[in-house]
Design an enzyme around this catalytic site. Structure first.
Site, PDB file in Angstrom:
ATOM      1  N   SER A  69      -5.081   2.808   3.896  1.00  0.00           N
ATOM      2  CA  SER A  69      -5.244   2.142   2.605  1.00  0.00           C
ATOM      3  C   SER A  69      -5.395   0.628   2.811  1.00  0.00           C
ATOM      4  O   SER A  69      -6.260  -0.013   2.207  1.00  0.00           O
ATOM      5  CB  SER A  69      -4.031   2.457   1.714  1.00  0.00           C
ATOM      6  OG  SER A  69      -4.150   1.824   0.469  1.00  0.00           O
ATOM      7  N   MET A  83      -4.566   6.006 -14.387  1.00  0.00           N
ATOM      8  CA  MET A  83      -4.414   4.622 -13.909  1.00  0.00           C
ATOM      9  C   MET A  83      -5.763   4.018 -13.526  1.00  0.00           C
ATOM     10  O   MET A  83      -6.010   2.842 -13.730  1.00  0.00           O
ATOM     11  CB  MET A  83      -3.425   4.558 -12.741  1.00  0.00           C
ATOM     12  CG  MET A  83      -1.981   4.575 -13.233  1.00  0.00           C
ATOM     13  SD  MET A  83      -0.768   4.468 -11.907  1.00  0.00           S
ATOM     14  CE  MET A  83      -1.141   2.867 -11.199  1.00  0.00           C
ATOM     15  N   TRP A 129       0.070  -7.241 -12.675  1.00  0.00           N
ATOM     16  CA  TRP A 129       0.718  -8.328 -11.927  1.00  0.00           C
ATOM     17  C   TRP A 129       1.539  -9.252 -12.819  1.00  0.00           C
ATOM     18  O   TRP A 129       2.401  -9.971 -12.321  1.00  0.00           O
ATOM     19  CB  TRP A 129      -0.311  -9.128 -11.120  1.00  0.00           C
ATOM     20  CG  TRP A 129      -1.500  -9.573 -11.939  1.00  0.00           C
ATOM     21  CD1 TRP A 129      -1.565 -10.663 -12.741  1.00  0.00           C
ATOM     22  CD2 TRP A 129      -2.776  -8.929 -12.014  1.00  0.00           C
ATOM     23  NE1 TRP A 129      -2.804 -10.742 -13.329  1.00  0.00           N
ATOM     24  CE2 TRP A 129      -3.572  -9.684 -12.904  1.00  0.00           C
ATOM     25  CE3 TRP A 129      -3.320  -7.775 -11.420  1.00  0.00           C
ATOM     26  CZ2 TRP A 129      -4.892  -9.342 -13.215  1.00  0.00           C
ATOM     27  CZ3 TRP A 129      -4.630  -7.435 -11.756  1.00  0.00           C
ATOM     28  CH2 TRP A 129      -5.399  -8.205 -12.627  1.00  0.00           C
ATOM     29  N   HIS A 145       7.397  -7.219  -1.802  1.00  0.00           N
ATOM     30  CA  HIS A 145       7.017  -6.683  -0.489  1.00  0.00           C
ATOM     31  C   HIS A 145       7.907  -7.282   0.608  1.00  0.00           C
ATOM     32  O   HIS A 145       7.620  -7.090   1.795  1.00  0.00           O
ATOM     33  CB  HIS A 145       5.573  -7.067  -0.161  1.00  0.00           C
ATOM     34  CG  HIS A 145       4.512  -6.381  -0.965  1.00  0.00           C
ATOM     35  ND1 HIS A 145       4.571  -5.061  -1.324  1.00  0.00           N
ATOM     36  CD2 HIS A 145       3.329  -6.836  -1.456  1.00  0.00           C
ATOM     37  CE1 HIS A 145       3.473  -4.741  -2.008  1.00  0.00           C
ATOM     38  NE2 HIS A 145       2.717  -5.802  -2.104  1.00  0.00           N
ATOM     39  N   LYS A 186       0.813  -1.228   0.000  1.00  0.00           N
ATOM     40  CA  LYS A 186       0.000   0.000   0.000  1.00  0.00           C
ATOM     41  C   LYS A 186       0.847   1.280   0.000  1.00  0.00           C
ATOM     42  O   LYS A 186       0.397   2.345   0.432  1.00  0.00           O
ATOM     43  CB  LYS A 186      -0.992   0.022   1.194  1.00  0.00           C
ATOM     44  CG  LYS A 186      -1.949  -1.140   1.179  1.00  0.00           C
ATOM     45  CD  LYS A 186      -2.831  -1.080  -0.040  1.00  0.00           C
ATOM     46  CE  LYS A 186      -3.322  -2.455  -0.446  1.00  0.00           C
ATOM     47  NZ  LYS A 186      -3.920  -2.431  -1.805  1.00  0.00           N
TER      48      LYS A 186
HETATM   49  S1  PPS Z   1      -0.429  -3.230  -3.124  1.00  0.00           S
HETATM   50  O1  PPS Z   1      -1.646  -3.990  -2.765  1.00  0.00           O
HETATM   51  O2  PPS Z   1       0.611  -3.333  -2.098  1.00  0.00           O
HETATM   52  O3  PPS Z   1       0.062  -3.587  -4.467  1.00  0.00           O
HETATM   53  O4  PPS Z   1      -0.918  -1.704  -3.160  1.00  0.00           O
HETATM   54  P1  PPS Z   1      -0.052  -0.460  -3.671  1.00  0.00           P
HETATM   55  O5  PPS Z   1      -0.172  -0.343  -5.130  1.00  0.00           O
HETATM   56  O6  PPS Z   1       1.316  -0.478  -3.079  1.00  0.00           O
HETATM   57  O7  PPS Z   1      -0.803   0.749  -2.973  1.00  0.00           O
HETATM   58  C1  PPS Z   1      -2.114   1.131  -3.318  1.00  0.00           C
HETATM   59  C2  PPS Z   1      -2.258   2.597  -2.956  1.00  0.00           C
HETATM   60  O8  PPS Z   1      -1.527   3.394  -3.917  1.00  0.00           O
HETATM   61  C3  PPS Z   1      -2.430   4.316  -4.515  1.00  0.00           C
HETATM   62  N1  PPS Z   1      -2.027   4.630  -5.898  1.00  0.00           N
HETATM   63  C4  PPS Z   1      -1.839   5.881  -6.347  1.00  0.00           C
HETATM   64  N2  PPS Z   1      -1.902   7.069  -5.716  1.00  0.00           N
HETATM   65  C5  PPS Z   1      -1.673   8.176  -6.468  1.00  0.00           C
HETATM   66  N3  PPS Z   1      -1.395   8.155  -7.783  1.00  0.00           N
HETATM   67  C6  PPS Z   1      -1.308   6.985  -8.454  1.00  0.00           C
HETATM   68  N4  PPS Z   1      -1.033   6.986  -9.760  1.00  0.00           N
HETATM   69  C7  PPS Z   1      -1.537   5.775  -7.721  1.00  0.00           C
HETATM   70  N5  PPS Z   1      -1.538   4.452  -8.037  1.00  0.00           N
HETATM   71  C8  PPS Z   1      -1.848   3.780  -6.919  1.00  0.00           C
HETATM   72  C9  PPS Z   1      -3.765   3.604  -4.426  1.00  0.00           C
HETATM   73  O9  PPS Z   1      -4.829   4.472  -4.677  1.00  0.00           O
HETATM   74  C10 PPS Z   1      -3.704   3.071  -3.003  1.00  0.00           C
HETATM   75  O10 PPS Z   1      -3.797   4.093  -2.012  1.00  0.00           O
HETATM   76  P2  PPS Z   1      -5.190   4.605  -1.360  1.00  0.00           P
HETATM   77  O11 PPS Z   1      -4.777   5.546  -0.261  1.00  0.00           O
HETATM   78  O12 PPS Z   1      -5.914   3.393  -0.834  1.00  0.00           O
HETATM   79  O13 PPS Z   1      -5.931   5.305  -2.461  1.00  0.00           O
END
Ligand code: PPS
Length: 284
Positions: free
Chosen positions: A128, A222, A71, A98, A43
């Site tokens: 998140s 995205m 993925w 991770h 996250k």
């Molecule tokens: S995971 O399950 O570990 O693969 O998740 P991960 O991708 O690491 O984290 C998901 C959060 O990243 C946010 N996200 C983004 N934020 C801003 N801009 C972009 N382009 C973007 N892409 C992914 C996603 O919305 C999740 O955060 P939250 O706070 O839940 O929105």
């Protein structure tokens, strides 16, 4: 509930994507010197890296971002899909993980493979993750926010403690093989983070191609990319009526979730665990 996770060397991992075999594959993985790892505590920006790394490594070509699910495009080293994907992938390979530092395969430590480590404000990470646990039927029910935060702080959630993860990857042995960035920097100025990544990776792409990468990497684009927004995952695994995988994409949403008391507790626990280190973050 316990059936949902498996315990690997003290680390709790979701069974949906991890198995004895996949962890064996991880241990025996042959790292190549030109492999590029994007490492995150969950996250913290994994999916974002899966969007950005391919074009940075291939001269700006966006085909895989538009045609291959995230993925499979940039696989997780530790997951069950890795074996079928990574051996066939052409170099330079972009791989996400991770895993904490000491869980990396033996060949990693002898290699010159580079690592981009992305950290995010742990309060936003926890928020998140809480919402993700609600939508993902392969993860335990998070319970109340307070209970979930307890699990997060005291290492009872999948992937263990955020502080352990962040500290493990500050290992000086890595020298200049590692670049540290934050989710918040990416939100603030993606273009300059991408430039730092290119310099670190010793790669160049045209200014025009870089603009395109910035554009595909916006939260809005995205969210509309079905190869990256998890819409391909069946509803019985991820209930998108509850929340979206690409949920808010902002910094500071924790303020809408933490009571002042819970915030004080969270801050105190994290500060205590980070105090012996010289690691400082923009949100501290
Ligand atoms: S995971 O399950 O570990 O693969 O998740 P991960 O991708 O690491 O984290 C998901 C959060 O990243 C946010 N996200 C983004 N934020 C801003 N801009 C972009 N382009 C973007 N892409 C992914 C996603 O919305 C999740 O955060 P939250 O706070 O839940 O929105």
């Amino acid at each position: 509930k316990n059936d949902l996770n498996l315990l690997y060397k003290g680390l709790l991992l979701p069974r949906i994507a991890h198995s004895e075999e996949s962890l064996q594959y991880l241990e025996n993985f042959q790292v190549k010197d030109d492999d590029v790892f994007a490492v995150t505590y969950p996250k913290s920006g994994t999916t974002w890296m899966q969007e950005l790394l391919p074009p940075l490594l291939n001269g700006g070509d966006l085909t895989s971002v538009q045609t291959v699910p995230n993925w499979d495009r940039v696989p997780w080293l530790e997951e069950t899909r890795a074996a079928a994907l990574l051996d066939k992938m052409s170099s330079p390979r972009a791989i996400v993980s991770h895993m904490p530092y000491h869980f990396m395969p033996a060949t990693f430590f002898k290699s010159k493979a580079k690592v981009i480590y992305i950290a995010r404000n742990p309060k936003d990470v926890a928020v998140s993750s809480f919402h993700f646990h609600k939508m993902a039927n392969f993860l335990a029910d998070p319970g109340t926010f307070e209970d979930f935060i307890d699990g997060f702080l005291f290492g009872k959630n999948v992937f263990g403690k955020w502080t352990d993860h962040v500290k493990s990857w500050r290992n000086p042995e890595l020298g200049d093989r590692i670049l540290y960035i934050t989710y918040e920097e990416m939100l603030e100025d993606l273009q300059s983070v991408l430039s730092r990544m290119l310099t670190f990776l010793g790669r160049e792409i045209s200014a025009e191609a870089l603009d395109h990468v910035v554009s595909i990497g916006t939260f809005k684009n995205m969210k509309n990319n079905k190869m990256s927004n998890y819409s391909l995952v069946p509803e019985d695994l991820m209930d998108k009526k509850k929340t979206q995988f690409l949920r808010k994409g902002v910094s500071g949403d924790w303020k809408n979730h933490f009571s002042p008391k819970l915030d004080a507790k969270f801050t105190a626990v994290i500060q205590e665990e980070m105090k012996e280190t010289n690691i400082r973050f923009p949100w501290d």
